[in-house]
Design a protein around this motif. Structure first.
Motif, short mmCIF file in Angstrom:
data_model
loop_
_atom_site.label_atom_id
_atom_site.label_comp_id
_atom_site.label_asym_id
_atom_site.label_seq_id
_atom_site.Cartn_x
_atom_site.Cartn_y
_atom_site.Cartn_z
N HIS B 154 0.80 -1.23 0.00
CA HIS B 154 0.00 0.00 0.00
C HIS B 154 0.83 1.27 0.00
O HIS B 154 0.31 2.34 0.32
N ILE B 155 2.12 1.19 -0.34
CA ILE B 155 2.90 2.44 -0.35
C ILE B 155 2.38 3.38 -1.43
O ILE B 155 1.81 2.96 -2.44
N LEU B 156 2.61 4.66 -1.18
CA LEU B 156 2.20 5.69 -2.14
C LEU B 156 3.20 5.71 -3.28
O LEU B 156 4.40 5.66 -3.05
N VAL B 157 2.70 5.77 -4.49
CA VAL B 157 3.59 5.82 -5.64
C VAL B 157 3.33 7.08 -6.45
O VAL B 157 2.27 7.71 -6.34
N ARG B 158 4.31 7.41 -7.25
CA ARG B 158 4.22 8.55 -8.12
C ARG B 158 3.43 8.12 -9.36
O ARG B 158 3.73 7.10 -9.96
N ASP B 174 -5.09 5.41 -5.27
CA ASP B 174 -3.99 5.16 -6.19
C ASP B 174 -2.66 4.80 -5.52
O ASP B 174 -1.60 5.19 -6.00
N CYS B 175 -2.71 4.04 -4.43
CA CYS B 175 -1.45 3.49 -3.89
C CYS B 175 -0.97 2.37 -4.83
O CYS B 175 -1.61 2.09 -5.85
#
Lengths: 291, 291
Positions: B154-158, B174-175
């Protein structure tokens, strides 16, 4: 008998004499110049004391693999004169005692775990936000190493929708360090952070980037405590803002009461204040003695 | 004497009997329905065998804190019937042997370290990309736990600059999981991944998101090996594409020969293939026996 501690930073060295409980007896600070001159001052400072062990928390990258031919070296640093400097070797030439060696931020994490904000816990991260952004970590009771040591200050972050700043990282441009380090603040706003204290938008944006990185560190490492220090964190409005954004980014997904209800105790300033680094180096000395 | 292994997934359970060297003697697969029905089949499968220990790699979130009143429970899963299910307790009611318990992905990481692609290493990560995205990690020789277990999927991505897809994660939109899981691929392109094999742009975008996450995992955990499996990775064009983008994202910053020159040996498919999970559960059983 005493323990020796070196907090070796890219701009200054702090050397200290301390005891097994993390108390500093003597300390000295001098600028980081050439390895020859800087190490001469280090050796002069420690020579009068009967030392049991010395701990070094160093700027890097450093080689921490015990089985490597260049163990104890500073490796590919942008500070040209220090490239491939045999830090542990140079200390061993002068002092016949166990030498503990790790990154400056891993040292600080160890110090905070032994005597500071993460006392008694099995895991924590220590983040410093200043000239660069560095993070040290303790996981399952051990300092985190792997292929190399972590370089968490360079993770990729999501750009704020209103932000057009290119970033200052020579490798990645707009990675975390590129967007949120002290030099990034200065280049973006045309003034040093200390002169921007009353500019709410500066600290709102800074919190956005730091909180995003912290949310990712939490999702990846699940630390029991997040400790954040360094020059930029002297801006007191920043920490509450960071906590707020971390909650927003995680959005209830990590269902642990510490994160859902006790964020003020979870993301905190260093318990050892500005001594986290040098106390961490003492803790490295203590650890080297116990090995 | 045998070891028992349970790979407990959200859609199916795999139960197996194996030995101390990771060899599977018998195995059975059935759908995950209610806890009552599913556990009845689990118990029936294992009952005939003389077992020394049982290992469970489970879907989650799960409670892994040994000192917790709900240790061994599945906790806040979206699968309503399994919320607060006492998995270890239920197994202990039927089998008086040591029970090892961890997340499905931590189990797979352990299996790969013992018998697969990370054999002999002190650290690795195991990523699965399927219905969800999960990651298990071994750090300094131990499975990674902390406040809870990691939730690295679930990390945040660009966001890719040309990508307008909203993402499918109910918590974060949008993770990583929201943008790159199997359901994300299906919702974004209107077809399942298996039906999109010849659409280059599908796998280019998928590689962009997975590589970004892997770059961050490398910067944060510095694993000695990155193992990536799961249904989505059956698309053979994906892995070379991921390696390429990881190199681009890191951009020479992590100066280790494995990353600079041996990326093909660094980011790899599971050495145990589709058996990583169930062999990992065997490894958990073995570990429980040794404790």
């Amino acid at each position: 008998m005493y323990l020796g501690a070196i907090e070796a930073g890219g701009t200054k060295f702090v050397c200290a004499i301390g005891d097994h409980d993390g108390n500093i007896k003597e300390r000295v600070t001098f600028p980081t110049t050439t390895p020859e001159e800087t190490m001469r001052r280090v050796v002069e400072f420690f020579r009068p004391y009967p030392l049991e062990a010395i701990g070094i928390g160093s700027f890097g990258p450093v080689d921490l693999r015990r089985d490597s031919a260049t163990y104890g070296y500073i490796t590919s640093t942008p500070k040209q004169q220090w490239v491939n400097f045999n830090f542990v070797g140079e200390m061993k030439r002068h002092f016949s005692v166990p030498i503990g060696f790790d990154t400056d931020v891993n040292a600080a994490a160890l110090g905070e775990r032994r005597w500071g904000a993460a006392k008694g816990l099995q895991s924590c991260i220590y983040i410093t936000v200043g000239t660069g952004i560095g993070v040290g970590a303790i996981v399952e009771g051990n300092l985190l190493h792997g292929l190399m040591h972590p370089e968490m200050g360079h993770i990729l972050v999501r750009r704020h929708p209103q932000d057009t700043f290119a970033g200052v990282c020579p490798y990645h441009g707009d990675c975390l360090e590129g967007m949120a380090s002290g030099p990034a603040i200065e280049k973006r706003w045309g003034k040093k952070g200390a002169e921007l204290a009353d500019r709410k938008e500066v600290w709102e944006l800074e919190a956005f980037y730091l909180a995003q990185a912290i949310a990712n560190y939490i999702l990846i490492l699940s630390p029991e405590k997040v400790i954040i220090g360094g020059g930029v964190m002297k801006q007191e409005q920043l920490l509450p803002n960071i906590r707020h954004h971390v909650m927003e980014f995680l959005n209830g997904y990590v269902q642990h009461e510490v994160i859902l209800q006790k964020m003020d105790e979870y993301i905190v300033l260093p318990g050892l204040g500005d001594n986290a680094g040098v106390c961490g180096a003492l803790a490295l000395a203590k650890q080297a003695l116990d090995e």
